[in-house]
Design an enzyme around this catalytic site. Structure first.
Site, PDB file in Angstrom:
ATOM      1  N   LYS A 123      59.856   1.785  45.093  1.00 12.76           N
ATOM      2  CA  LYS A 123      60.379   3.151  45.222  1.00 12.76           C
ATOM      3  C   LYS A 123      61.909   3.119  45.179  1.00 12.76           C
ATOM      4  O   LYS A 123      62.540   3.962  44.541  1.00 12.76           O
ATOM      5  CB  LYS A 123      59.863   3.803  46.516  1.00 12.76           C
ATOM      6  CG  LYS A 123      58.386   4.172  46.404  1.00 12.76           C
ATOM      7  CD  LYS A 123      57.752   4.606  47.702  1.00 12.76           C
ATOM      8  CE  LYS A 123      56.234   4.711  47.491  1.00 12.76           C
ATOM      9  NZ  LYS A 123      55.487   5.088  48.672  1.00 12.76           N
ATOM     10  N   GLN A 167      56.303   5.338  54.786  1.00 18.78           N
ATOM     11  CA  GLN A 167      55.312   4.527  54.080  1.00 18.78           C
ATOM     12  C   GLN A 167      54.076   4.326  54.965  1.00 18.78           C
ATOM     13  O   GLN A 167      54.198   3.906  56.111  1.00 18.78           O
ATOM     14  CB  GLN A 167      55.939   3.172  53.702  1.00 18.78           C
ATOM     15  CG  GLN A 167      55.019   2.275  52.902  1.00 18.78           C
ATOM     16  CD  GLN A 167      54.682   2.835  51.523  1.00 18.78           C
ATOM     17  OE1 GLN A 167      55.531   3.375  50.835  1.00 18.78           O
ATOM     18  NE2 GLN A 167      53.414   2.721  51.135  1.00 18.78           N
ATOM     19  N   ASP A 180      56.300  13.298  49.508  1.00 16.82           N
ATOM     20  CA  ASP A 180      54.977  12.717  49.268  1.00 16.82           C
ATOM     21  C   ASP A 180      53.937  13.826  49.090  1.00 16.82           C
ATOM     22  O   ASP A 180      52.842  13.580  48.587  1.00 16.82           O
ATOM     23  CB  ASP A 180      54.560  11.839  50.461  1.00 16.82           C
ATOM     24  CG  ASP A 180      54.712  10.352  50.179  1.00 16.82           C
ATOM     25  OD1 ASP A 180      54.774   9.977  48.992  1.00 16.82           O
ATOM     26  OD2 ASP A 180      54.764   9.580  51.149  1.00 16.82           O
TER      27      ASP A 180
END
Ligand code: NAD
Length: 291
Positions: free
Chosen positions: A58, A102, A125
């Protein structure tokens, strides 16, 4: 032996490269105009090796797109309260447009509480119940990255999804459920299969669009695929020899499908691409520029 392959490959790597090039130009233009690049804060708690690889990818994706990334690597002993404090700081930081935690987080931290603490406007997200709700009522805002990436891949086929039979295998909060909402929004007739579904084969056989996201290697047999179907394989599994494979028997399925995603090189590259896309979208919303 040469494999007979009828299906056309839905090349996620090529699409991701095209989108990332366009996003890089977009970010440069935004930076020139507004004096700063979009910013993504990534939080990781603990030492899970796979999670660290995802976070590294990422960060690399951000760098290449010109997006500023802020990394927060916390020890596994981090308390939920401490993590909530950091999220609150980042929610209020004017240089941060996206906040990502995460997953998975260690067991002593409740991921539901954590995901709900992220400002929905920074939830790049697309996991916050607010953003899932927006998709549910046909007002998509920040959309869950993997299903959003699958929709971009489906666009590549040029097919009109209205009235198509779409079958999703898997009903998780991060893939299966938002995927169902995306396909419903696109006008498909949607069936969601999950671990309690009886006679999975009979559902898969009806699918014009099949999205496999059960996380079970080879669950979907090639002979189940409706001739001419589009097959999107979200599953990722590492074989003993180190190579990757998905939920679908690719060799057999590609003899029947019209379009199919490979693993690797299908859905995977699209997930981070849509994260970068969402970060730019969140930036635009923050500075009040039209998307
Ligand atoms: P999950 O374990 O949270 O959910 C799996 C779902 O599949 C559940 O709803 C479960 O009920 C269902 N399921 C399990 N066995 C089944 C069966 N035999 N028949 C029908 N349904 C069944 O998994 P997830 O996080 O949604 O991930 C699914 C897969 O997708 C995993 O392989 C994961 O690694 C992969 N994944 C890939 C990406 C990507 O970017 N390519 C992103 C997220 C997840």
């Amino acid at each position: 032996m040469t494999q007979t392959t009828n299906a056309r490959i839905l090349d996620g790597k090529a699409l991701a490269d095209r989108m990332r090039t366009a996003m890089h130009d977009d970010v440069q233009a935004l930076k020139n105009k507004h004096g700063r690049a979009p910013g993504l804060a990534v939080i990781i708690v603990g030492d899970d090796p796979a999670s660290h690889v995802y976070v590294k990818n990422k960060k690399i994706g951000c760098e290449k797109a010109g997006i500023t990334s802020f990394s927060h690597e916390l020890p596994a002993s981090t308390t939920q309260q401490h993590l909530l404090g950091l999220i609150s700081e980042l929610n209020h930081d004017p240089l941060v447009d996206g906040v990502l935690v995460q997953l998975p987080v260690p067991d002593h931290i409740d991921s539901k509480v954590i995901l709900q603490a992220i400002d929905p406007g920074k939830d790049v997200d697309g996991f916050h119940p607010y953003n899932i709700g927006c998709l549910t009522v046909r007002q998509p805002s920040l959309r869950s990255c993997t299903p959003f990436g699958c929709m971009k891949l489906l666009e590549e086929t040029g097919a009109d999804l209205h009235g198509k039979e779409a079958v999703i295998v898997g009903a998780s909060n991060i893939v299966g459920r938002p995927m169902a909402l995306e396909l419903l929004l696109a006008g498909a007739t949607v069936t969601v299969c999950h671990r309690f579904t009886q006679d999975l084969k009979s559902h898969v056989e009806r699918a014009d669009i099949l999205v496999a996201a059960a996380g079970k290697q080879g669950l979907i047999q090639g002979a189940w695929i409706k001739p001419g179907a589009t097959v999107i394989d979200v599953g990722i599994h590492r074989r003993a020899d180190g190579t990757l494979t998905g939920d679908v028997d690719f060799a057999e399925a590609s003899k029947r499908a019209a379009w199919i995603t490979p693993v690797p090189g299908g859905v995977g590259p699209m997930t981070i691409t849509m994260l970068l896309y969402n970060t730019i979208l969140a930036f635009r919303k923050h500075i009040g520029e039209p998307a």
